[in-house]
Design a protein around this motif. Sequence first.
Motif, short mmCIF file in Angstrom:
data_model
loop_
_atom_site.label_atom_id
_atom_site.label_comp_id
_atom_site.label_asym_id
_atom_site.label_seq_id
_atom_site.Cartn_x
_atom_site.Cartn_y
_atom_site.Cartn_z
N LEU A 178 0.85 -1.18 0.00
CA LEU A 178 0.00 0.00 0.00
C LEU A 178 0.89 1.24 0.00
N SER A 179 0.50 2.24 -0.78
CA SER A 179 1.31 3.45 -0.87
C SER A 179 0.43 4.66 -1.16
N ARG A 180 0.99 5.82 -0.88
CA ARG A 180 0.33 7.10 -1.17
C ARG A 180 1.14 7.82 -2.25
N LYS A 181 0.55 8.02 -3.43
CA LYS A 181 1.23 8.68 -4.53
C LYS A 181 1.18 10.20 -4.39
N SER A 182 0.06 10.71 -3.92
CA SER A 182 -0.12 12.14 -3.70
C SER A 182 -1.29 12.33 -2.74
N SER A 183 -1.65 13.59 -2.49
CA SER A 183 -2.76 13.84 -1.58
C SER A 183 -4.10 13.40 -2.16
N THR A 184 -4.13 13.14 -3.47
CA THR A 184 -5.37 12.73 -4.12
C THR A 184 -5.26 11.37 -4.81
N CYS A 185 -4.17 10.64 -4.55
CA CYS A 185 -3.99 9.36 -5.24
C CYS A 185 -3.31 8.36 -4.31
N PHE A 186 -3.93 7.19 -4.19
CA PHE A 186 -3.38 6.07 -3.43
C PHE A 186 -3.24 4.89 -4.38
N ALA A 187 -2.40 3.92 -4.00
CA ALA A 187 -2.14 2.79 -4.90
C ALA A 187 -2.01 1.49 -4.11
N LEU A 188 -2.47 0.42 -4.77
CA LEU A 188 -2.31 -0.94 -4.27
C LEU A 188 -1.48 -1.70 -5.29
N SER A 189 -0.33 -2.22 -4.87
CA SER A 189 0.55 -2.97 -5.76
C SER A 189 0.50 -4.45 -5.40
N ILE A 190 0.34 -5.27 -6.44
CA ILE A 190 0.33 -6.73 -6.26
C ILE A 190 1.54 -7.28 -6.99
N ILE A 191 2.45 -7.92 -6.25
CA ILE A 191 3.69 -8.44 -6.81
C ILE A 191 3.52 -9.94 -7.06
N ASN A 192 4.12 -10.42 -8.16
CA ASN A 192 4.03 -11.84 -8.54
C ASN A 192 2.56 -12.28 -8.62
N VAL A 193 1.83 -11.65 -9.52
CA VAL A 193 0.40 -11.92 -9.66
C VAL A 193 0.18 -13.39 -10.04
N THR A 194 -0.80 -14.02 -9.40
CA THR A 194 -1.16 -15.41 -9.68
C THR A 194 -2.63 -15.48 -10.06
N VAL A 195 -3.05 -16.66 -10.48
CA VAL A 195 -4.45 -16.86 -10.85
C VAL A 195 -5.35 -16.69 -9.62
N GLU A 196 -4.84 -17.02 -8.44
CA GLU A 196 -5.62 -16.88 -7.21
C GLU A 196 -5.95 -15.43 -6.88
N ASP A 197 -5.29 -14.49 -7.53
CA ASP A 197 -5.56 -13.08 -7.28
C ASP A 197 -6.74 -12.57 -8.11
N THR A 198 -7.38 -13.45 -8.85
CA THR A 198 -8.54 -13.05 -9.64
C THR A 198 -9.65 -12.56 -8.73
N GLY A 199 -10.23 -11.42 -9.05
CA GLY A 199 -11.32 -10.89 -8.24
C GLY A 199 -11.53 -9.41 -8.51
N ILE A 200 -12.46 -8.83 -7.76
CA ILE A 200 -12.77 -7.41 -7.87
C ILE A 200 -12.08 -6.67 -6.73
N TYR A 201 -11.27 -5.71 -7.09
CA TYR A 201 -10.54 -4.89 -6.12
C TYR A 201 -11.18 -3.51 -6.07
N SER A 202 -11.52 -3.08 -4.86
CA SER A 202 -12.21 -1.82 -4.70
C SER A 202 -11.60 -1.04 -3.54
N CYS A 203 -11.77 0.27 -3.61
CA CYS A 203 -11.25 1.14 -2.56
C CYS A 203 -12.36 2.06 -2.06
N VAL A 204 -12.23 2.47 -0.80
CA VAL A 204 -13.15 3.42 -0.18
C VAL A 204 -12.31 4.56 0.37
N LEU A 205 -12.55 5.77 -0.12
CA LEU A 205 -11.82 6.95 0.34
C LEU A 205 -12.60 7.66 1.43
#
Length: 204
Positions: free
Chosen positions: A89-116
Amino acid sequence: MGALLLAWTLLTVSLTSGWSQILEQETVKILYPELLGTEVIKCNCANTCDNVYWFRSVHNHEKLEFLGRCNNAGRYVFGSAVDTARFKLSRKSSTCFALSIINVTVEDTGIYSCVLKDRKNTEMWKSGILLRPGVTPPTLPPQTKPKAAEPVCRCATKDPPQDDCGSLVLWPLVGLVAALALGLICTLYYFSRLPKKCRHHFVK
């Protein structure tokens, strides 16, 4: 159904905590990351936001999992079952956040959502992104270009017949011969009307 389940779960949590909510009506975006690659999912805020909460719905979108929270100072807290070596998890700016997934696998299939969440405890829910690792993106139909209009030729397609050209030359010649004949007749008539003495003088 997975997106509706995610929205309903977030709505239940928010109502019990007394927060106000804003749900953005956006189309769920689909991403097709390569296996064992790194995928970055961004969450943008219209104004300055203090916190972002990350969720995902996996296993046929029937299981909702809390991934973590990141604040405006760049501090973060992960969920209890999250692999912190692969999820960042990281903060790019005051108006942008990011979620990074490393070594993506098939098990990571799904809907990713954020709540600000801002300082007034107002929540901004994002529709989410559907992640489909290792899946080949559908091929878009080729775009058909409109056919260019064929140029209209306004010129004569055939050469004029030779008879037409012959008539253009023949009629002036006929007129010239007629004029010469008329001149000759007038001259002969003129001499025929002269007296004999005058004619004898012209002969000498």
